[in-house]
Write a protein that holds these residues in place. Sequence first.
Motif, mmCIF file in Angstrom:
data_model
loop_
_atom_site.group_PDB
_atom_site.id
_atom_site.type_symbol
_atom_site.label_atom_id
_atom_site.label_comp_id
_atom_site.label_asym_id
_atom_site.label_seq_id
_atom_site.Cartn_x
_atom_site.Cartn_y
_atom_site.Cartn_z
ATOM 1 N N VAL A 13 0.992 -14.735 -4.543
ATOM 2 C CA VAL A 13 0.197 -13.371 -4.755
ATOM 3 C C VAL A 13 -0.342 -13.302 -3.348
ATOM 4 C CG1 VAL A 13 0.101 -14.164 -7.321
ATOM 5 C CG2 VAL A 13 -1.564 -15.530 -5.223
ATOM 6 N N ILE A 14 -1.737 -12.171 -3.292
ATOM 7 C CA ILE A 14 -1.642 -12.411 -1.964
ATOM 8 C C ILE A 14 -2.850 -12.978 -1.905
ATOM 9 C CG2 ILE A 14 -3.868 -10.281 -0.893
ATOM 10 C CD1 ILE A 14 -1.932 -8.006 -2.511
ATOM 11 N N ASP A 15 -2.898 -13.504 -0.654
ATOM 12 C CA ASP A 15 -3.861 -14.589 0.114
ATOM 13 C C ASP A 15 -5.333 -14.499 -1.049
ATOM 14 O OD1 ASP A 15 -3.758 -17.156 1.397
ATOM 15 O OD2 ASP A 15 -5.602 -16.193 1.816
ATOM 16 N N TYR A 16 -5.786 -14.907 -1.286
ATOM 17 C CA TYR A 16 -7.033 -15.407 -1.502
ATOM 18 C C TYR A 16 -8.365 -14.684 -0.975
ATOM 19 C CZ TYR A 16 -8.390 -19.222 0.065
ATOM 20 O OH TYR A 16 -9.224 -20.564 1.010
ATOM 21 N N ALA A 17 -7.658 -15.188 0.701
ATOM 22 C CA ALA A 17 -8.971 -14.660 1.570
ATOM 23 C C ALA A 17 -8.668 -13.362 2.157
ATOM 24 C CB ALA A 17 -8.820 -15.545 2.908
ATOM 25 N N VAL A 18 -7.723 -12.549 1.516
ATOM 26 C CA VAL A 18 -7.246 -11.050 2.424
ATOM 27 C C VAL A 18 -7.464 -10.066 0.661
ATOM 28 C CG1 VAL A 18 -5.056 -9.518 2.282
ATOM 29 C CG2 VAL A 18 -4.906 -11.685 3.114
ATOM 30 N N LYS A 19 -7.884 -9.327 2.146
ATOM 31 C CA LYS A 19 -9.241 -8.191 0.789
ATOM 32 C C LYS A 19 -8.577 -7.457 0.579
ATOM 33 C CE LYS A 19 -13.383 -4.840 0.767
ATOM 34 N NZ LYS A 19 -14.352 -3.789 1.432
ATOM 35 N N PRO A 20 -8.300 -6.870 -0.305
ATOM 36 C CA PRO A 20 -6.880 -5.904 -1.367
ATOM 37 C C PRO A 20 -7.334 -4.453 -1.262
ATOM 38 C CG PRO A 20 -7.813 -7.557 -3.422
ATOM 39 C CD PRO A 20 -8.343 -7.934 -1.803
ATOM 40 N N ARG A 21 -6.401 -3.861 -0.368
ATOM 41 C CA ARG A 21 -6.076 -2.440 -0.138
ATOM 42 C C ARG A 21 -5.613 -1.756 -0.974
ATOM 43 N NH1 ARG A 21 -11.356 -2.068 2.610
ATOM 44 N NH2 ARG A 21 -11.407 -3.332 4.165
ATOM 45 N N VAL A 22 -5.965 -0.195 -1.352
ATOM 46 C CA VAL A 22 -5.491 0.034 -2.198
ATOM 47 C C VAL A 22 -3.832 1.023 -1.723
ATOM 48 C CG1 VAL A 22 -4.937 2.862 -3.360
ATOM 49 C CG2 VAL A 22 -7.485 0.578 -3.838
ATOM 50 N N ASN A 23 -2.368 0.795 -1.653
ATOM 51 C CA ASN A 23 -1.801 1.625 -0.752
ATOM 52 C C ASN A 23 -2.132 3.526 -0.540
ATOM 53 O OD1 ASN A 23 -0.595 2.702 -3.122
ATOM 54 N ND2 ASN A 23 0.676 0.979 -2.663
ATOM 55 N N ARG A 24 -1.732 3.914 -0.112
ATOM 56 C CA ARG A 24 -1.394 6.073 0.689
ATOM 57 C C ARG A 24 -0.673 6.099 -0.934
ATOM 58 N NH1 ARG A 24 0.606 6.572 6.361
ATOM 59 N NH2 ARG A 24 -1.177 5.592 7.483
ATOM 60 N N THR A 25 -0.116 5.840 -1.846
ATOM 61 C CA THR A 25 0.299 6.629 -2.671
ATOM 62 C C THR A 25 -1.014 5.958 -4.028
ATOM 63 O OG1 THR A 25 1.753 5.215 -3.241
ATOM 64 C CG2 THR A 25 2.606 6.558 -1.857
ATOM 65 N N GLN A 26 -1.893 5.118 -3.704
ATOM 66 C CA GLN A 26 -2.600 5.129 -4.786
ATOM 67 C C GLN A 26 -1.412 4.499 -6.347
ATOM 68 O OE1 GLN A 26 -4.653 8.939 -5.745
ATOM 69 N NE2 GLN A 26 -6.385 7.312 -4.122
ATOM 70 N N THR A 27 -0.695 3.631 -5.548
ATOM 71 C CA THR A 27 -0.046 3.291 -7.095
ATOM 72 C C THR A 27 0.012 1.977 -7.465
ATOM 73 O OG1 THR A 27 1.884 2.826 -5.274
ATOM 74 C CG2 THR A 27 1.775 5.349 -7.304
ATOM 75 N N GLY A 28 -0.504 1.398 -6.330
ATOM 76 C CA GLY A 28 -1.043 -0.383 -6.360
ATOM 77 C C GLY A 28 -1.588 -0.663 -4.983
ATOM 78 N N VAL A 29 -1.461 -2.284 -4.841
ATOM 79 C CA VAL A 29 -1.603 -2.215 -3.470
ATOM 80 C C VAL A 29 -1.637 -2.642 -2.501
ATOM 81 C CG1 VAL A 29 -4.197 -3.434 -4.422
ATOM 82 C CG2 VAL A 29 -2.373 -5.007 -3.851
ATOM 83 N N ASP A 30 -2.110 -2.324 -1.837
ATOM 84 C CA ASP A 30 -0.836 -2.932 -0.253
ATOM 85 C C ASP A 30 -0.682 -4.007 -0.232
ATOM 86 O OD1 ASP A 30 0.866 -3.087 2.600
ATOM 87 O OD2 ASP A 30 -1.264 -2.267 3.719
ATOM 88 N N THR A 31 0.484 -4.405 -0.584
ATOM 89 C CA THR A 31 1.417 -5.535 -0.192
ATOM 90 C C THR A 31 2.102 -6.074 1.245
ATOM 91 O OG1 THR A 31 3.195 -5.336 -1.011
ATOM 92 C CG2 THR A 31 1.779 -5.284 -3.162
#
Length: 253
Positions: A13-31
């Motif tokens: 999963v995305i590391d717990y210390a990373v703040k998730p950001r929504v991707n440009r297409t708004q289909t999910g978060v930037d991985t």
Amino acid sequence: MSGLRILVPVKRVIDYAVKPRVNRTQTGVDTNVKHSMNPFDELSIEEAVRLRERKTPVQEILAFSAGPAKSADIIRTAMAMGADRGIHVQCNEGEELEPLGVAKLLKKVVEGEKSDLVILGKQSIDDDAAQTGQMLAGLLGWSQATQASKVQIEGDSVTVVREVDGGVETLKAKLPMVITTDLRLNEPRYASLPNIMKAKKKPLEKKTLKDYGLDTAPRLKTVKVTEPPARKGGVKVDDVDGMISKLKELGAL
């Protein structure tokens, strides 16, 4: 009782210390960020290893993950922490498995590996579904204990302590069993450099979803993902009367 065959599912999963950001297409978060093992799964591996260290008869600890090629690194980390071997079901990049699909897959693994105890995180921090353990227990027809903060095994009897709203609850059940882990269960160890090197020599089996013959097609569709609204700044008041007036103005009183 012969030694336990423990299955521990782990997820990248995305590391717990990373703040998730929504991707440009708004289909999910930037991985395209740092990934690591799901923190609740670290607890599961640690508890399986501690059961062995407490002289509970453990024949094997098997780490399992389904995900892209880089998920193999997470399995290697689990083996460096003490798992004996691993199985990696490789999925295409961006191919997400829903909790029911994962539960069906784990059922096949349990039956194929003859596991009698499954220890997995109560949830993954990416989707926060908290469903896989319960679904797996239902599919297997096994006993389950969720959100464990303490686990004791004597023979084929398992005692699990779990925190509830009113305090703590103690459950007893017989093996085989599914246990999901909570943060108060233990403190995971760091994988030492010698153990990381040893993990490279431990067996890691590669498989695909086709090997299990399952229908894991998504049943849900994400319509849109957006950032939560920004929080408004607070205001300062001079005294209690000012605070009460402000609360009335905001409709809080």
